[in-house]
Design an enzyme around this catalytic site. Structure first.
Site, PDB file in Angstrom:
ATOM      1  N   GLU B  75      63.826  39.186  34.123  1.00 38.05           N
ATOM      2  CA  GLU B  75      62.753  39.126  35.190  1.00 38.05           C
ATOM      3  C   GLU B  75      61.791  39.676  35.904  1.00 38.05           C
ATOM      4  OE1 GLU B  75      66.145  37.965  34.906  1.00 38.05           O
ATOM      5  OE2 GLU B  75      66.321  36.180  35.424  1.00 38.05           O
ATOM      6  N   PHE B 137      79.333  30.774  42.207  1.00 37.81           N
ATOM      7  CA  PHE B 137      78.618  30.765  40.522  1.00 37.81           C
ATOM      8  C   PHE B 137      77.678  31.562  40.409  1.00 37.81           C
ATOM      9  CE2 PHE B 137      77.367  30.496  36.597  1.00 37.81           C
ATOM     10  CZ  PHE B 137      77.576  31.360  35.951  1.00 37.81           C
ATOM     11  N   GLN B 138      76.881  32.840  40.247  1.00 37.83           N
ATOM     12  CA  GLN B 138      75.205  33.208  40.293  1.00 37.83           C
ATOM     13  C   GLN B 138      74.687  33.392  41.647  1.00 37.83           C
ATOM     14  OE1 GLN B 138      73.229  30.955  37.186  1.00 37.83           O
ATOM     15  NE2 GLN B 138      73.819  32.953  36.670  1.00 37.83           N
ATOM     16  N   LYS B 187      70.222  24.591  46.187  1.00 40.10           N
ATOM     17  CA  LYS B 187      69.558  23.050  44.955  1.00 40.10           C
ATOM     18  C   LYS B 187      69.147  21.897  45.438  1.00 40.10           C
ATOM     19  CE  LYS B 187      71.520  22.451  40.413  1.00 40.10           C
ATOM     20  NZ  LYS B 187      72.383  23.155  39.856  1.00 40.10           N
ATOM     21  N   MET B 502      57.631  64.123  31.543  1.00 39.74           N
ATOM     22  CA  MET B 502      57.624  64.333  33.240  1.00 39.74           C
ATOM     23  C   MET B 502      58.834  64.673  33.715  1.00 39.74           C
ATOM     24  SD  MET B 502      54.783  65.031  35.584  1.00 39.74           S
ATOM     25  CE  MET B 502      53.979  63.969  35.766  1.00 39.74           C
TER      26      MET B 502
END
Lengths: 191, 587
Positions: B75, B137-138, B187, B502
């Site tokens: 993502e 969940f999630q 949802k 760096m």
């Protein structure tokens, strides 16, 4: 140089705005002395009254950041002389005898506090006013056994009505600052 | 969907605006979202499906010929791709992600877009409302996570809100100072039918939100007066000039006033690097002259930049002698870091257009000579050495110089973060606007590969070259899969020095050479690319540099060129952290 500021924020009444505002403070490690959220004279507009001690050279930057939040309609900051303000406090004092209750009630009356509630073995004293008035009342009641004491955050009314209404325009249903008003909003380093 | 409807939709896409016939029809929340995106002119989405966003993906399936969805590999890649896309296409980039880990993986890219003012709209799925707060969940509290790093975010639990909220989100993302917004949709709101027939109305205003305002006449005349009387005026060009498409106005303004122009890191390519008035980049690894002379200018006009600490160094010694005209669209930037003499709150384009008629035609020859003198010093002490090939050792700067030559300064350079980024910024030549993408404010390693892909999607006719360090490359290397699957000819250069260069440089200069965990033992990048189906080659010798760059640029497909560069080169000049801009070191 730190000063005490009462920041008044008018917002849309939406989820999460309290969170959005408080993270502005926590990110900069600013301790909020008191915070009160209340309804306003306008439907759908909430009012946050936030008290902080903050550096006078930085306060304006902070206000500009709060103003940037979408959902914030108006924000301005006041020093103590620019607002009429106060708090409310309750003291639960144990009164095991009639004499003791008499004494406590006398203290309350002398200090413009009132008995808000009483039960068999305690009374609840209610006191409104400035921080120092409430502290005095607490101090006098303590010898009698204060078992619970709580105090609200500060609420404040802006004294200068002209200044207030200039800002308040931005809360009207179709309200936002005109270009000119937007330019006139104070900037950091320019007062 | 029947074949006939599919074909009808394909035909619709060929027209300018994809049509749908669902206005005034009852649709589900998911379909309402897709329709709203179409109404907003969206044609490209970067995303990753999962449980809580499945209804939206199902609705997307029916519109897959209208909305071009790219499946990324992580993502974070979606957010950076959306950033690259947004900046090249000139409209908000769109990302889809599921709840929980999908949403948390967006966070870095959203923060990146926030700091660099890039308009992206992220849509995340969320568990059904009844599960909110149950550690389902999630389930993650995405709103609380996103709040400090978005311009605006909102959770939808009522399907009927969707068209209204999408319109608000796009308006906020692109208006005023652009930025990322996030819409979290439960949802059930995706599944439920709207109670009201679908209707879409674009937003033009939001109560209490003042995205921009016209420049004020008295500020313009005060600014003009300062500029007209200045002996040593200096203009800083920032990202805001690109965002407001004010490049031509800037050019006209400079042609008339003859003011020297320096750029911020994100302002690069807003002003042609071969213009006689261009004096280089500001900031920590910018050019010598502009940093030194910041503290000699009598009037500074900064356009669409925010005086970031990497530009100013120590603020206590920054441009104290100068009167500062600060042009910025964001009220909150005024006085945030420096106190302007003239705060000019306006869109860069409008401000420059208002200034043009009231500034005098001017010449500043002796002032330009001061820049030239310092530039020559930098050339002798730094630039010349950066370009000197020493035997087989290739230098980063040399790669960039030749790349710029070969692309004629016309390619889009997408730089990741670190030494290679500074080399790319210092030595790329830009003859065309919108030719530079990088992660400035957040300094997000792993930005360039997905962003280059997004940039190619947003500007298919431009040559897009990603310049990536070996450390950065491994942060989002999986997006090679996205690029391969898309078939887009994204050109990738990995400058490999087997170090986190760096950080190593800082350890050398400020931590007595204690190299604490900065050496990388790298995989065979070419084999990895081949595994993804992307061709490539490794270049280890200066003699092969030209030919390998030609191969890269001539490739009709995506191509990876790994260039093994000097292991321990430092980027100079440098304003050491906490020092003033005129303490800039050449070595």
């Amino acid at each position: 140089m730190k000063r005490r500021y009462t920041i008044i924020v008018f917002t849309e009444n939406n989820f999460g705005l309290l969170n959005r505002i408080t993270i502005i403070f926590s990110r900069r490690r600013i301790n909020i002395e008191s915070l009160t959220v209340s309804e306003t004279e306008r439907k759908g507009v909430s009012r946050f009254t936030i008290v902080i001690d903050y550096d006078e050279t930085k306060i304006q930057k902070l206000i500009q950041q709060i103003r940037k939040i979408i959902g914030v309609l108006v924000v301005f900051h006041n020093e103590d002389d620019q607002v009429f303000f106060g708090q409310i406090a309750y003291f639960k004092v144990i009164t095991s005898s009639f004499e003791e209750r008499e004494k406590v009630m006398e203290i309350a009356h002398r200090h413009q506090a009132k008995i808000a509630f009483s039960a068999g073995d305690y009374v609840v004293i209610e006191k409104t006013g400035k921080e120092e008035d409430i502290s005095t009342t607490l101090h006098l009641l303590e010898p009698h056994g204060v078992v619970e004491y709580c105090k609200s955050g500060r609420i404040a009314i802006v004294k200068d009505q002209h200044r207030f209404s200039k800002y308040a325009k931005n809360m009207d249903p179709e309200g936002w600052y005109s270009d000119e008003e937007f330019h006139e909003l104070p900037l950091n380093g320019k007062h | 969907m029947s074949i006939a409807t599919e074909n009808a939709q394909k035909i619709a896409v060929k027209g300018n605006t994809p049509k749908h016939d669902k206005t005034n029809k009852i649709v589900s929340g998911s379909e309402a979202l897709i329709l709203s995106l179409i109404e907003e002119g969206v044609d490209t989405i970067f995303g990753y499906p999962g449980g809580a966003i499945m209804p939206i993906y199902d609705a997307l399936y029916h519109y897959r010929h209208v909305l071009n969805h790219t499946l990324v590999r992580h993502e974070q890649g979606a957010t950076h791709a959306a950033e690259g896309y947004a900046q090249m296409a000139g409209k908000p980039g769109v990302c889809f992600a599921t709840s929980g880990p999908g949403a948390t993986n967006l966070i870095t890219g959203i923060a990146d877009a926030m700091l660099d003012s890039v308009p992206i709209v992220c849509i995340t799925g969320q568990v059904p409302e009844k599960f909110l707060g149950t550690d389902a969940f999630q389930e993650t509290d995405v709103m609380s996570l996103a709040m400090p790093i978005t311009k605006w975010c909102y959770q939808v639990a009522d399907a009927d809100e969707i068209p209204y909220i999408v319109a608000k989100a796009f308006y906020i993302a692109r208006s005023g100072r652009p930025g990322p917004v996030l819409i979290d949709i439960t949802k059930c709101a995706q599944f439920n039918q709207l109670k009201k027939p679908f209707k879409y109305e674009k937003r033009r205003q939001i109560k209490g939100y003042k995205p921009a305002c016209k420049p004020r006449e008295k500020d313009i005349s005060k600014a003009a007066e300062l500029l007209n009387n200045a002996k040593r005026p200096f203009l800083f060009v920032g990202h805001g000039v690109l965002l407001s498409k004010a490049e031509k106005d800037l050019l006209a303004f400079i042609e008339k006033t003859d003011i020297p122009v320096a750029s911020t890191l994100l302002g690069l390519s807003a002003f042609p690097t071969d213009h006689p008035n261009y004096v280089g980049m500001l900031g920590m690894h910018g050019n010598y002259a502009p940093n030194k002379l910041t503290n000699k200018a009598d009037v500074i006009i900064s356009v669409g930049m925010r005086f970031d600490d990497r530009v100013t160094g120590n603020l206590d010694t920054y441009a104290k002698q100068a009167k500062i005209i600060h042009v910025d669209i964001d009220h909150a930037e005024m006085g945030k870091n420096v106190t302007p003499t003239v705060p000019l709150i306006a869109d860069a384009k409008e401000a420059l257009q208002a200034l043009l008629p009231v500034v005098n035609e001017n010449k500043h020859e002796s002032w330009h000579l001061e820049f030239k003198k310092l530039h020559d010093e930098e050339y002798e002490k730094v630039i010349k050495k950066d370009f000197q090939a020493e035997g087989e050792h290739i230098k980063m700067a040399e790669v960039i110089r030749r790349l710029s030559e070969k692309t004629d300064g016309e390619a889009v350079i997408v730089a990741d973060v670190g030494q290679h980024q500074m080399s790319a910024a210092r030595y790329s030549k830009f003859r065309r606007t919108d030719s530079w993408l990088t992660s400035g404010g957040l300094g997000t390693m792993g930005y360039a590969l997905p962003s280059a892909f997004g940039a190619k999607m947003g500007a298919p006719d431009r040559e897009v070259v990603a310049v990536i360090g070996d450390g950065c490359f491994q942060m989002t290397i999986q997006e090679l899969g996205t690029i391969a699957q898309s078939g887009l000819p994204v050109k990738i250069i990995v400058l490999n020095n087997n170090f986190l260069g760096m950080v190593r440089q800082w350890q050398q200069l400020f931590f007595d050479n204690r190299y604490s965990f900065v050496e990388l033992s790298n995989p065979d990048f070419i084999t990895i690319a081949k595994g993804f189906g992307i061709n490539g080659q490794r270049c280890t010798h200066t003699d092969d540099l030209d030919a390998s760059l030609d191969t890269l640029l001539n490739s009709k497909e995506a191509y990876l060129l790994e260039i093994v560069v000097e292991k321990e080169t430092n980027v100079f000049p440098m304003v050491p952290s906490g020092m003033g801009v005129d303490d800039i070191r050449l070595e």
